[in-house]
Design a protein around this motif. Structure first.
Motif, PDB file in Angstrom:
ATOM      1  N   GLU A 266      -2.451  14.580   5.969  1.00 49.66           N
ATOM      2  CA  GLU A 266      -3.154  13.375   6.415  1.00 49.66           C
ATOM      3  C   GLU A 266      -4.105  13.680   7.567  1.00 49.66           C
ATOM      4  O   GLU A 266      -5.265  13.257   7.549  1.00 49.66           O
ATOM      5  CB  GLU A 266      -2.150  12.305   6.846  1.00 49.66           C
ATOM      6  CG  GLU A 266      -2.815  11.026   7.309  1.00 49.66           C
ATOM      7  CD  GLU A 266      -1.822  10.003   7.832  1.00 49.66           C
ATOM      8  OE1 GLU A 266      -2.172   8.809   7.802  1.00 49.66           O
ATOM      9  OE2 GLU A 266      -0.719  10.376   8.283  1.00 49.66           O
TER      10      GLU A 266
ATOM     11  N   LYS B  47      -1.054  10.932   3.165  1.00 51.29           N
ATOM     12  CA  LYS B  47       0.178  10.657   3.925  1.00 51.29           C
ATOM     13  C   LYS B  47       1.394  10.831   3.020  1.00 51.29           C
ATOM     14  O   LYS B  47       2.419  11.375   3.438  1.00 51.29           O
ATOM     15  CB  LYS B  47       0.123   9.247   4.499  1.00 51.29           C
ATOM     16  CG  LYS B  47       1.258   8.922   5.421  1.00 51.29           C
ATOM     17  CD  LYS B  47       1.066   7.558   6.044  1.00 51.29           C
ATOM     18  CE  LYS B  47       2.126   7.306   7.094  1.00 51.29           C
ATOM     19  NZ  LYS B  47       1.896   6.053   7.807  1.00 51.29           N
ATOM     20  N   ASN B  48       1.279  10.372   1.773  1.00 45.94           N
ATOM     21  CA  ASN B  48       2.380  10.537   0.816  1.00 45.94           C
ATOM     22  C   ASN B  48       2.656  12.013   0.536  1.00 45.94           C
ATOM     23  O   ASN B  48       3.795  12.400   0.323  1.00 45.94           O
ATOM     24  CB  ASN B  48       2.073   9.806  -0.493  1.00 45.94           C
ATOM     25  CG  ASN B  48       2.083   8.301  -0.332  1.00 45.94           C
ATOM     26  OD1 ASN B  48       2.652   7.773   0.625  1.00 45.94           O
ATOM     27  ND2 ASN B  48       1.447   7.603  -1.250  1.00 45.94           N
TER      28      ASN B  48
ATOM     29  N   GLU C 222      -9.854   5.124   1.571  1.00 45.34           N
ATOM     30  CA  GLU C 222      -8.615   4.648   2.193  1.00 45.34           C
ATOM     31  C   GLU C 222      -7.418   4.919   1.284  1.00 45.34           C
ATOM     32  O   GLU C 222      -6.334   5.276   1.757  1.00 45.34           O
ATOM     33  CB  GLU C 222      -8.722   3.164   2.536  1.00 45.34           C
ATOM     34  CG  GLU C 222      -9.649   2.906   3.710  1.00 45.34           C
ATOM     35  CD  GLU C 222      -9.948   1.432   3.947  1.00 45.34           C
ATOM     36  OE1 GLU C 222      -9.678   0.594   3.043  1.00 45.34           O
ATOM     37  OE2 GLU C 222     -10.456   1.117   5.042  1.00 45.34           O
TER      38      GLU C 222
ATOM     39  N   SER D 256       0.807  -1.226   0.000  1.00 38.68           N
ATOM     40  CA  SER D 256       0.000   0.000   0.000  1.00 38.68           C
ATOM     41  C   SER D 256       0.841   1.277   0.000  1.00 38.68           C
ATOM     42  O   SER D 256       0.309   2.367  -0.147  1.00 38.68           O
ATOM     43  CB  SER D 256      -0.954  -0.003   1.187  1.00 38.68           C
ATOM     44  OG  SER D 256      -0.209  -0.028   2.391  1.00 38.68           O
ATOM     45  N   ASP D 257       2.160   1.161   0.155  1.00 38.73           N
ATOM     46  CA  ASP D 257       3.042   2.330   0.151  1.00 38.73           C
ATOM     47  C   ASP D 257       3.372   2.816  -1.258  1.00 38.73           C
ATOM     48  O   ASP D 257       3.940   3.879  -1.433  1.00 38.73           O
ATOM     49  CB  ASP D 257       4.371   2.003   0.852  1.00 38.73           C
ATOM     50  CG  ASP D 257       4.210   1.767   2.334  1.00 38.73           C
ATOM     51  OD1 ASP D 257       3.288   2.339   2.926  1.00 38.73           O
ATOM     52  OD2 ASP D 257       5.020   1.004   2.897  1.00 38.73           O
TER      53      ASP D 257
ATOM     54  N   SER E 180      -6.616   8.503   1.691  1.00 42.25           N
ATOM     55  CA  SER E 180      -5.964   8.716   2.982  1.00 42.25           C
ATOM     56  C   SER E 180      -4.477   8.381   2.871  1.00 42.25           C
ATOM     57  O   SER E 180      -3.624   9.116   3.377  1.00 42.25           O
ATOM     58  CB  SER E 180      -6.642   7.879   4.062  1.00 42.25           C
ATOM     59  OG  SER E 180      -6.082   8.171   5.316  1.00 42.25           O
ATOM     60  N   GLY E 181      -4.169   7.284   2.183  1.00 48.57           N
ATOM     61  CA  GLY E 181      -2.769   6.931   1.946  1.00 48.57           C
ATOM     62  C   GLY E 181      -2.056   7.976   1.107  1.00 48.57           C
ATOM     63  O   GLY E 181      -0.897   8.314   1.366  1.00 48.57           O
TER      64      GLY E 181
END
Length: 184
Positions: free
Chosen positions: A126, A163-164, A156, A12-13, A159-160
């Motif tokens: 985020e 964060k990135n 989701e 997921s990264d 949301s990731g």
């Protein structure tokens, strides 16, 4: 002395963004040969979810207040689109009356957008994105629309991505701008 410890990378990264699908089959073949899982999200289909259209309208509202704009047309659009959404289910008469008597400017929808806009100035992308989901009770209301599980997956994913954006040193405004350009 402080030592940075890195965690193992997770599926997921990673995201690969392509402007077009012209060479996508080559990527797909490479990943398949290397036994690397691959999920394709087509831009044209990405916002084909009620929740993402509402997120786009909320982001428009937040950015309106971040930029201190003075454009009633944008504000009315944000109020109307979010008010009609699965989050609020306002009746057309209620929306019409509140726009006619200008009480929409004091509605909870715009107050939430303004509050998040203010908090976004001092919080990570985020945290701001997750605050937006929480303030608008987004996840709690997904049952009101078609494909709630797929909508949750998309949220989701975003949301990731938020964060990135933090990791890359990008701002909330850049995140909102990126989101708006997805289907262009």
């Amino acid at each position: 002395m402080c030592q940075t410890v890195l965690r193992d990378i997770q599926f997921s990264d990673i995201a690969i963004l392509l402007r077009s699908k012209t060479h996508f089959n080559e990527y797909m073949e490479f990943f398949a040969n290397a036994n690397i899982p691959l999920t394709c999200e087509s831009n044209k289909e990405f916002k084909d979810y009620d929740s993402l259209l509402v997120i786009e309208n909320i982001l428009t509202g937040i950015e309106y207040f971040r930029a201190n704009l003075n454009d009633d047309t944008v504000l009315k659009y944000v109020y109307t689109s979010i008010g009609r959404s699965f989050l609020f289910n306002y009746e057309d008469k209620q929306i019409y009356d509140s726009i006619k008597n200008k009480s929409y400017k004091n509605d909870i929808i715009l107050k939430k957008c303004a509050g998040i806009a203010e908090l976004s100035k001092t919080n990570s992308v985020e945290k701001t994105f997750n605050m937006m989901l929480s303030e608008f009770k987004f996840i709690n209301n997904l049952h009101r629309i078609d494909r709630p599980a797929q909508n949750l997956e998309k949220i989701e994913f975003l949301s990731g991505m938020s964060k990135n954006f933090d990791t890359s040193g990008l701002s909330f405004s850049e995140f909102a701008s990126f989101f708006k350009k997805i289907d262009e």
